[in-house]
Design a protein around this motif. Structure first.
Motif, mmCIF file in Angstrom:
data_model
loop_
_atom_site.group_PDB
_atom_site.id
_atom_site.type_symbol
_atom_site.label_atom_id
_atom_site.label_comp_id
_atom_site.label_asym_id
_atom_site.label_seq_id
_atom_site.Cartn_x
_atom_site.Cartn_y
_atom_site.Cartn_z
ATOM 1 N N ASP A 165 0.809 -1.221 0.000
ATOM 2 C CA ASP A 165 0.000 0.000 0.000
ATOM 3 C C ASP A 165 0.844 1.272 0.000
ATOM 4 N N ALA A 166 2.107 1.178 -0.445
ATOM 5 C CA ALA A 166 2.952 2.375 -0.492
ATOM 6 C C ALA A 166 2.685 3.169 -1.768
ATOM 7 N N ARG A 167 2.788 4.494 -1.672
ATOM 8 C CA ARG A 167 2.719 5.336 -2.863
ATOM 9 C C ARG A 167 4.118 5.463 -3.440
ATOM 10 N N LEU A 168 4.256 5.244 -4.717
ATOM 11 C CA LEU A 168 5.562 5.295 -5.352
ATOM 12 C C LEU A 168 5.902 6.734 -5.747
ATOM 13 N N LEU A 169 7.105 7.167 -5.405
ATOM 14 C CA LEU A 169 7.546 8.505 -5.798
ATOM 15 C C LEU A 169 8.885 8.363 -6.513
ATOM 16 N N ASP A 170 8.849 8.456 -7.842
ATOM 17 C CA ASP A 170 10.080 8.328 -8.633
ATOM 18 C C ASP A 170 10.615 9.733 -8.879
ATOM 19 N N THR A 171 11.780 10.026 -8.291
ATOM 20 C CA THR A 171 12.311 11.392 -8.338
ATOM 21 C C THR A 171 13.370 11.574 -9.431
ATOM 22 N N THR A 172 13.491 10.576 -10.334
ATOM 23 C CA THR A 172 14.549 10.660 -11.358
ATOM 24 C C THR A 172 14.524 12.003 -12.092
ATOM 25 N N GLU A 173 13.319 12.435 -12.453
ATOM 26 C CA GLU A 173 13.209 13.666 -13.251
ATOM 27 C C GLU A 173 12.843 14.877 -12.396
ATOM 28 N N MET A 174 12.934 14.752 -11.085
ATOM 29 C CA MET A 174 12.494 15.858 -10.210
ATOM 30 C C MET A 174 13.671 16.477 -9.480
ATOM 31 N N ASP A 175 13.621 17.810 -9.275
ATOM 32 C CA ASP A 175 14.580 18.383 -8.340
ATOM 33 C C ASP A 175 13.975 18.225 -6.946
ATOM 34 N N ILE A 176 14.735 18.585 -5.921
ATOM 35 C CA ILE A 176 14.293 18.261 -4.564
ATOM 36 C C ILE A 176 13.013 19.030 -4.175
ATOM 37 N N ASP A 177 12.862 20.259 -4.691
ATOM 38 C CA ASP A 177 11.646 21.017 -4.339
ATOM 39 C C ASP A 177 10.405 20.384 -4.961
ATOM 40 N N THR A 178 10.547 19.919 -6.205
ATOM 41 C CA THR A 178 9.418 19.255 -6.870
ATOM 42 C C THR A 178 9.067 17.966 -6.120
ATOM 43 N N ALA A 179 10.116 17.211 -5.732
ATOM 44 C CA ALA A 179 9.873 15.960 -5.008
ATOM 45 C C ALA A 179 9.208 16.253 -3.659
ATOM 46 N N PHE A 180 9.628 17.323 -3.027
ATOM 47 C CA PHE A 180 9.050 17.691 -1.726
ATOM 48 C C PHE A 180 7.565 18.029 -1.875
ATOM 49 N N ARG A 181 7.239 18.780 -2.910
ATOM 50 C CA ARG A 181 5.818 19.113 -3.130
ATOM 51 C C ARG A 181 5.004 17.850 -3.390
ATOM 52 N N ALA A 182 5.580 16.921 -4.136
ATOM 53 C CA ALA A 182 4.878 15.659 -4.419
ATOM 54 C C ALA A 182 4.679 14.860 -3.129
ATOM 55 N N ALA A 183 5.683 14.880 -2.272
ATOM 56 C CA ALA A 183 5.595 14.139 -1.000
ATOM 57 C C ALA A 183 4.528 14.762 -0.091
ATOM 58 N N ILE A 184 4.473 16.089 -0.066
ATOM 59 C CA ILE A 184 3.444 16.767 0.740
ATOM 60 C C ILE A 184 2.047 16.393 0.234
ATOM 61 N N ALA A 185 1.913 16.344 -1.086
ATOM 62 C CA ALA A 185 0.608 15.989 -1.664
ATOM 63 C C ALA A 185 0.205 14.584 -1.219
ATOM 64 N N ILE A 186 1.181 13.682 -1.134
ATOM 65 C CA ILE A 186 0.875 12.307 -0.712
ATOM 66 C C ILE A 186 0.417 12.299 0.750
ATOM 67 N N VAL A 187 1.106 13.047 1.605
ATOM 68 C CA VAL A 187 0.729 13.077 3.027
ATOM 69 C C VAL A 187 -0.644 13.746 3.180
ATOM 70 N N ASP A 188 -0.827 14.860 2.507
ATOM 71 C CA ASP A 188 -2.097 15.591 2.650
ATOM 72 C C ASP A 188 -3.277 14.778 2.127
ATOM 73 N N ALA A 189 -3.008 13.923 1.159
ATOM 74 C CA ALA A 189 -4.096 13.126 0.571
ATOM 75 C C ALA A 189 -4.707 12.151 1.564
ATOM 76 N N VAL A 190 -3.942 11.764 2.599
ATOM 77 C CA VAL A 190 -4.535 10.847 3.571
ATOM 78 C C VAL A 190 -5.338 11.612 4.625
ATOM 79 N N GLY A 191 -5.429 12.927 4.455
ATOM 80 C CA GLY A 191 -6.343 13.711 5.283
ATOM 81 C C GLY A 191 -5.813 14.053 6.660
ATOM 82 N N ARG A 192 -5.020 15.101 6.710
ATOM 83 C CA ARG A 192 -4.555 15.575 8.003
ATOM 84 C C ARG A 192 -5.587 16.464 8.637
#
Ligand code: DC
Length: 207
Positions: free
Chosen positions: A180-207
């Protein structure tokens, strides 16, 4: 809330874990440091990295508050850590400490190789952060070179491939994404883009 982040060496999971913890006000545990500290303790005591009993004794003595991150970084210690991490007795000795950290009342971000699968199978959020071996080697090479380490890109890539192989194919707690893990492939991302994607994953589970 528990956020479990797993992934291979130099995938960016440590940086993401640190930044997510700061963003949400959670505690952060980089579990790679635990295995690095076990390897360091063995080497400092002149013991062999092949000695499972000694490694387990070192693991049982580990004090989370006394980890010296600076002394534990570096490619050499990463590869030594990967060896002692394959010992079942070492992994067993470190389970409770990691699970206790996960119960921090403010919330916890824990990153490693087996957090979503073994340590915190009930984590609220699970992420598997990855990137191609070449891109991970690029990042690690730049990081090590900027610190003055004398190492070539090819050596870094070979080390990353050897660690992937050992971490993925060991018998206990191998590196793999939880179902049940969400996959985050950062090959084409800089760290800020990856961070925004990670926040979206956390926020999606409803904080
Ligand atoms: O994340 P890192 O590069 O600091 O980890 C060093 C080694 O420790 C890694 O190659 C495998 C091992 N490790 C592990 O087996 N399980 C974890 N939860 C974290 C790290």
């Amino acid at each position: 809330m528990i956020v479990a982040i797993d992934g291979p060496a130099a995938s960016g999971k440590g940086t993401l874990g640190k930044r997510l913890a700061a963003h949400y006000g959670f505690a952060h545990l980089d579990t790679g440091l635990l295995y690095r500290a076990v390897a360091r303790a063995l080497l400092d005591a002149g013991k062999s990295l092949e000695d499972e009993n000694e490694a387990a004794i070192a693991a049982r003595k580990l004090d989370l508050d006394a980890l010296d991150e600076e002394k534990l970084r570096g490619a050499e210690m990463g590869s030594a850590a990967s060896k002692v991490a394959a010992f079942p007795m070492v992994r067993a000795a470190l389970v409770q400490l990691q699970r206790a950290f996960a119960t921090k009342p403010e919330g916890a971000v824990i990153d490693g190789r087996d957090i979503g699968t073994i340590i915190c199978p009930d984590a609220d959020v699970k992420m598997f952060v990855t990137a191609s071996a070449e891109e991970r080697a690029n990042r690690r090479f730049r990081e090590l070179s900027s610190k003055g380490d004398i190492i070539t890109y090819d050596e870094v890539l070979a080390d990353i491939r050897a660690r992937d192989e050992r971490d993925t194919n060991r018998a206990v707690a191998p590196l793999r994404p939880a179902a049940d893990a969400r996959l985050l492939d950062t090959t084409e991302m800089d760290i800020d883009t990856a961070f925004r994607a990670a926040i979206a994953i956390v926020d999606a589970v409803g904080r």
